[in-house]
Enzyme design. Structure first.
Site, short mmCIF file in Angstrom:
data_model
loop_
_atom_site.label_atom_id
_atom_site.label_comp_id
_atom_site.label_asym_id
_atom_site.label_seq_id
_atom_site.Cartn_x
_atom_site.Cartn_y
_atom_site.Cartn_z
N GLY A 140 42.33 51.80 40.07
CA GLY A 140 42.11 52.76 38.17
C GLY A 140 40.77 53.41 39.66
CD GLU A 192 47.11 42.75 52.06
OE1 GLU A 192 48.88 42.51 51.64
OE2 GLU A 192 47.01 42.74 52.26
CG ASP A 233 25.92 40.96 33.46
OD1 ASP A 233 25.19 41.34 34.53
OD2 ASP A 233 25.26 39.72 34.14
CD GLU A 270 39.90 56.50 40.86
OE1 GLU A 270 40.45 56.07 41.37
OE2 GLU A 270 38.76 57.66 40.85
#
Length: 151
Positions: A51, A123, A89, A67
């Protein structure tokens, strides 16, 4: 601007590492064994769901499809929303800060082939629900819990 990297680069050229609100779309691609595809990220070397940031003018679904293709090589169809996650945050390895909003969808692979670019994606691996690696951030951990039906 034709990729999320262009938009984020443009935005960061204006605000530096200051905290900004970013919206992301992505999700869970399951194989026929019920395992979940995760991506080992180039920025943190940790695992996460495919994403990324939504481009200006793009829908949530279009961003999830784009994406998934960029990060996995797979063509996907977007299903139901699994959840919406926030983290006020977020801190990235390069010092960028964000208040992020992430929408996680069920994604179904309908074509393409798994492919790593060895930059953004180091990966790709399918994990069973019992075999979760350390995930990139709080939002991905919460999405994993929702995939398990534990939240």
């Amino acid at each position: 601007m034709n990729s999320s990297h262009d938009y984020i680069s443009w935005l960061r050229s204006k605000v530096g590492h200051e905290k900004v609100i970013l919206v992301f779309a992505g999700g869970c691609i399951f194989n026929d064994k019920g395992e979940v595809l995760l991506q080992r990220r180039g920025d943190s070397n940790k695992w996460g769901f495919p994403g990324g940031a939504i481009e200006i003018g793009e829908t949530l679904q279009e961003a999830a499809i784009r994406e998934a293709k960029e990060e996995t090589g797979l063509d996907v169809e977007v299903g139901d929303i699994i959840g919406i996650y926030t983290d006020s945050d977020m801190k990235y390895p390069n010092g960028d800060k964000a208040h992020s909003i992430c929408i996680g969808f069920k994604l179904k692979a309908v074509g393409g082939e798994l492919h790593c670019d060895n930059e953004e994606t180091l990966e790709l691996k399918y994990f069973s629900k019992e075999d979760k690696p350390v995930l990139f951030c709080k939002q991905h951990e919460e999405l994993w819990q929702d995939v398990l039906g534990k939240r």
